[in-house]
Design a protein around this motif. Sequence first.
Motif, PDB file in Angstrom:
ATOM      1  N   UNK A 537       0.633  -1.638   0.092  1.00 51.54           N
ATOM      2  CA  UNK A 537       0.145   0.124  -0.081  1.00 51.54           C
ATOM      3  C   UNK A 537       0.437   1.275  -0.172  1.00 51.54           C
ATOM      4  N   UNK A 538       2.183   1.213  -0.432  1.00 53.79           N
ATOM      5  CA  UNK A 538       2.762   2.910   0.062  1.00 53.79           C
ATOM      6  C   UNK A 538       3.088   3.362  -0.897  1.00 53.79           C
ATOM      7  N   UNK A 539       2.695   2.258  -2.642  1.00 52.85           N
ATOM      8  CA  UNK A 539       3.119   3.434  -3.598  1.00 52.85           C
ATOM      9  C   UNK A 539       1.901   3.187  -4.770  1.00 52.85           C
ATOM     10  N   UNK A 540       0.928   3.956  -5.269  1.00 54.81           N
ATOM     11  CA  UNK A 540      -0.252   4.287  -5.919  1.00 54.81           C
ATOM     12  C   UNK A 540       0.172   4.476  -7.681  1.00 54.81           C
ATOM     13  N   UNK A 541      -0.251   4.500  -8.847  1.00 50.12           N
ATOM     14  CA  UNK A 541       0.279   5.166  -9.630  1.00 50.12           C
ATOM     15  C   UNK A 541      -1.697   4.696 -10.289  1.00 50.12           C
ATOM     16  N   UNK A 542      -1.392   6.079 -10.595  1.00 49.22           N
ATOM     17  CA  UNK A 542      -3.215   6.043 -11.396  1.00 49.22           C
ATOM     18  C   UNK A 542      -3.128   6.876 -12.364  1.00 49.22           C
ATOM     19  N   UNK A 543      -3.799   6.484 -13.565  1.00 48.86           N
ATOM     20  CA  UNK A 543      -3.889   7.211 -14.864  1.00 48.86           C
ATOM     21  C   UNK A 543      -5.103   7.383 -14.822  1.00 48.86           C
ATOM     22  N   UNK A 544      -5.313   8.732 -15.359  1.00 44.04           N
ATOM     23  CA  UNK A 544      -6.707   9.284 -15.492  1.00 44.04           C
ATOM     24  C   UNK A 544      -7.101  10.417 -16.802  1.00 44.04           C
ATOM     25  N   UNK A 545      -8.331   9.153 -17.750  1.00 42.98           N
ATOM     26  CA  UNK A 545      -7.863  10.142 -19.307  1.00 42.98           C
ATOM     27  C   UNK A 545      -9.358  10.198 -18.914  1.00 42.98           C
ATOM     28  N   UNK A 546      -9.495  11.632 -19.791  1.00 39.01           N
ATOM     29  CA  UNK A 546     -11.087  11.532 -20.103  1.00 39.01           C
ATOM     30  C   UNK A 546     -11.748  11.918 -21.499  1.00 39.01           C
ATOM     31  N   UNK A 547     -12.905  11.847 -22.236  1.00 45.50           N
ATOM     32  CA  UNK A 547     -12.977  12.429 -23.556  1.00 45.50           C
ATOM     33  C   UNK A 547     -14.368  12.969 -23.716  1.00 45.50           C
ATOM     34  N   UNK A 548     -14.310  14.438 -23.696  1.00 40.12           N
ATOM     35  CA  UNK A 548     -15.710  14.777 -23.900  1.00 40.12           C
ATOM     36  C   UNK A 548     -16.234  14.993 -24.974  1.00 40.12           C
TER      37      UNK A 548
END
Length: 701
Positions: A537-548
């Motif tokens: 739980x120490x490391x977290x990587x997140x990719x956030x993408x959106x097309x509107x």
Amino acid sequence: MTTLLAGGVVLTSIPALADTQINNYTAFAGYTGLLNTPSAEVLKKGSVDIGYNNQLDLSGQQYVDGHNYIFSAGIFDGLEVSGMIASNSMHDNLIVKKGEGQIRDLSFNLKYQMPFVPKEWFNLAIGAKDIGGAANQYETYYLAGSRQWNDFRFSAGFAVSDRVTGQMDGAFAGIEWQPLDWFALQLEHDADAVNAGLRLTVPKEWLYDVGTLTLTSKFYSNTDHAEKDTFWGINFTMPLFTQAKLNDPTEAAPAPILDNHLKREAAFKAHYQKQRELAQKPLDEAKQEISERDSYSKSLTLQARELKNALLDDGFEAVSVGFNRDPHIVVSFENYVFNRNDIDAIGVVLGRIAEHIDEPNAKYSIQLLNRGMPMLSVRGHVDNYREFINTSVTPDMDIRPGEMEPIGSVSWVGMPKTNSPYFKPRLTVGPSLDTNLATELGVYDFSLAVSAAVDMPMWYGGGLSVVAETEVAKTDDFESHRPFGPFAKQSGITQATLYQTLELPYGIYNQTHVGFFKEFHDYVGIKNETSWLSDNGRHQITADLAYLEYEDYDAERDYQTLSYRYNWVEQDVSFHATAGRFFYEDSGVKLETRFWFGDSYVSIFAQDTDVQMVGVAFSIPLTPRKDMAATPYGQVKGNEAWRHTVSTRIGEEHNNLAIGKALQLDTPVSINRTLLNQGRLSSSYIYGNLARLREAYLTFR
């Protein structure tokens, strides 16, 4: 120089610290100290102070009757941050002529107490006032030392500033005398003048143990730069959370559990002794032994049934309880009642197992589900965990993300996944607030709406999410055709999406929202979030993408960001970095440090996109630790993590408002917030908060 030498002599000559600690107060200038000067003391970690006083330092030139609003927080051991709004008036428009000669300033302050100075010597702190920003009206840097002796505290130091008044531009010193817990006198030299004041503190017990209220009177000053000598202030100080502790073995020990277990253990010892005695007996007596063993199995079935009923009474959903002949108890459940923190749900479930299962050498495995997906498993021995509840001895637990290991020959009690969570609307009610602080139009302008978010889980990993807002109050500047009118809250639906979450290998989760989004304009489109959380739980990587796409005309908008978070569990601090292209096409990076206090946090952030900004934010739960259990018609709860931010420009000669910078779309159902417990669903977090694990059961059993 005489003041500094005198202060130094005092600090070094006092023989010892007092047994009782003098209260810490917030100075009129916004830091912990006396009236105008700082001390070397800081707010305790996890405490906040909200204050107001009417001594306005007008551009560092004179003291007039005005308004100072101060918010301070102890965010780390020895580290204090504060924000201060200074203004002549509340609502005057400084752009027009009647605002001439007025000031309206927002400043940020830091103070750090040096950890390497022995406490038996003195405390030493460095600090800065009005750092960053475009127009630094009160920029000050200082070094302060303090030492307590009996009912007195002596402080001295040196500061640098550019004030015409001379305040905090040179040596300063002060003395505090607190003969009573609720009464203190203060005398100081602020490098310009001698000031005197008194403090009256309303005891915490009189305010239902929520916090303390302090009234301040500055009744004397010999400065030549004030229109009057007397000023007043009021401060309220409170802790953001109460830290759970592992108590003495005799405190809050659930004796009935312990007694039942000992009696049962004695009975089984007698049973097995009788088995050995009957081993040489005829066949009829062996059949009697088998009959007794069947009775034992029925007894375990009864215990498991009582355990399941208790978990359903607690409000858990999708509850499955089973066991095998090892014996090994298996519990699977979904948590929709302890929405502030899943650790409370885990603590209650483990406590219920220790309460209801009394078989010698029994093992347990529990599985936390979310939208049907396995999120975390915990495995251990029932006797060991019961000892932890009764004596606070550290338990031996195997905590792993994802699905628990297969367990053979499990007999389930009743129907698995009793109390289905699907097709029950979950209504979350909370405030939605937009503010502008310390602008030329007013000290505090706001637009406030009530937000209602409905989440309906409908299938494995998926469901429907709808958010609507109703405006309830706003200041004049947020009215239509006024400067902030276009940014006022609008009544109506702001989001309506179908979402689907997928669990992928290697601890990766993917969630997609498809539907309607309102962000100033109306859009329809797709938002996708992919997140990986390390096993500990120490490391977290997140990719956030959106097309509107715009609903009203032919145009489109998209953004792509990548985030990394490191969780320093031992110190309750997390570090966040986000880079990419944001919603309003500004590209760059945002850095944030969150200081956690239970389920709340205070953060400091900086961002560099098309403008450079710094600010503070806080997140607090607006719902009880345990919400109402869901009924067949749904569930109503508060916002478990409401966040508000205040920011200002830096690196420029002006301080124009910058709205919507480094923006990402926020959905009520998300991987980090909904599935990963705000990034805290991990073995390291649970091991770091064992006291809360135990306290949750003792509180809600």
